[in-house]
Motif scaffolding. Sequence first.
Motif, short mmCIF file in Angstrom:
data_model
loop_
_atom_site.label_atom_id
_atom_site.label_comp_id
_atom_site.label_asym_id
_atom_site.label_seq_id
_atom_site.Cartn_x
_atom_site.Cartn_y
_atom_site.Cartn_z
N UNK A 197 0.84 -1.20 0.00
CA UNK A 197 0.00 0.00 0.00
C UNK A 197 0.88 1.25 0.00
N UNK A 198 0.37 2.33 -0.57
CA UNK A 198 1.01 3.65 -0.60
C UNK A 198 2.28 3.69 -1.45
N UNK A 199 2.49 2.72 -2.31
CA UNK A 199 3.63 2.76 -3.23
C UNK A 199 3.18 3.47 -4.50
N UNK A 200 3.83 4.59 -4.80
CA UNK A 200 3.43 5.35 -5.98
C UNK A 200 4.48 5.26 -7.09
N UNK A 201 5.49 4.44 -6.87
CA UNK A 201 6.55 4.28 -7.86
C UNK A 201 6.12 3.38 -9.01
N UNK A 202 7.04 3.13 -9.93
CA UNK A 202 6.73 2.27 -11.08
C UNK A 202 6.60 0.80 -10.67
N UNK A 203 6.25 -0.01 -11.62
CA UNK A 203 6.15 -1.45 -11.45
C UNK A 203 7.43 -1.98 -10.80
N UNK A 204 7.33 -2.83 -9.79
CA UNK A 204 8.51 -3.33 -9.09
C UNK A 204 9.42 -4.16 -9.99
N UNK B 196 11.45 -5.98 4.41
CA UNK B 196 12.32 -5.45 3.37
C UNK B 196 12.28 -6.35 2.15
N UNK B 197 12.47 -5.72 1.00
CA UNK B 197 12.53 -6.43 -0.28
C UNK B 197 13.74 -5.88 -1.01
N UNK B 198 14.76 -6.71 -1.15
CA UNK B 198 15.98 -6.29 -1.82
C UNK B 198 15.93 -6.75 -3.27
N UNK B 199 15.89 -5.79 -4.17
CA UNK B 199 15.91 -6.05 -5.61
C UNK B 199 17.31 -5.76 -6.13
N UNK B 200 17.56 -6.09 -7.38
CA UNK B 200 18.87 -5.79 -7.98
C UNK B 200 19.20 -4.31 -7.88
N UNK B 201 18.20 -3.46 -8.03
CA UNK B 201 18.45 -2.01 -8.12
C UNK B 201 17.86 -1.20 -6.97
N UNK B 202 17.20 -1.86 -6.02
CA UNK B 202 16.55 -1.08 -4.97
C UNK B 202 16.29 -1.94 -3.73
N UNK B 203 16.35 -1.28 -2.58
CA UNK B 203 15.93 -1.88 -1.33
C UNK B 203 14.65 -1.16 -0.93
N UNK B 204 13.56 -1.91 -0.80
CA UNK B 204 12.27 -1.33 -0.43
C UNK B 204 11.96 -1.74 1.00
N UNK C 263 7.28 2.37 3.33
CA UNK C 263 7.96 3.33 4.21
C UNK C 263 8.98 4.15 3.42
N UNK C 264 9.93 3.45 2.81
CA UNK C 264 10.97 4.14 2.08
C UNK C 264 11.65 3.16 1.12
N UNK C 265 12.53 3.69 0.31
CA UNK C 265 13.33 2.85 -0.57
C UNK C 265 14.71 3.47 -0.74
N UNK C 266 15.68 2.62 -1.06
CA UNK C 266 17.05 3.06 -1.29
C UNK C 266 17.49 2.43 -2.60
N UNK C 267 17.99 3.24 -3.51
CA UNK C 267 18.48 2.70 -4.77
C UNK C 267 19.85 2.06 -4.55
N UNK C 268 20.07 0.94 -5.20
CA UNK C 268 21.32 0.20 -5.08
C UNK C 268 22.11 0.42 -6.36
#
Length: 178
Positions: A101-108, A131-139, A151-156
């Motif tokens: 919920x409340x994610x307004x970014x692009x498709x994961x 937490x969800x760690x993707x190749x390019x982002x930590x959500x 809550x937040x995200x960090x680009x990797x």
Amino acid sequence: SVAVLRDCMKNRSLVRFFLERQTTLNHSLPLETYLLKPVQRILKYHLLLQELSKHIDKSDPGYEVVEDAIITMTAVAWYINDMKRKQEHAVRLQEIESLLLNWSGPDLSGFGELVLEGSFKVLRVKKERAFFLFDKMLLIAKKRLEQFIYSTHIFVRKERPDVVMCLMMSFRCKTLLI
């Protein structure tokens, strides 16, 4: 064959018939599991061929053919497993997106593969964070029942794999102090 069986299972009399046959034949597994076997066996062909190659003299004319078959079937097994993993990954991504919920970014899926997921506790905060760690982002999200509140995200950055590895090692411990 599996699709045909699924269609047949919509018919109550056929379901009853298959269950009766299963009981009569003393089979503990349903018919569908037997239909899947040939597909599952292909993943073991390279092992059978490796065992066969141990019993063939290297000077025999068929030895090179067996060795080529081992290479080919190993590649096929890797490909099938990779496709299964990608399909499971796509299903999990859809599940996460539907619960987030409340994610307004692009498709994961645009952030690469889901490398790792888990939860951690923040000091002086009751609820765990997911937490969800993707190749390019930590959500990072708050857990609320079966859903996740963004809550937040960090680009990797790819040029910093040490940071990703550090994050992965930290998250493997159930409590991360933030």
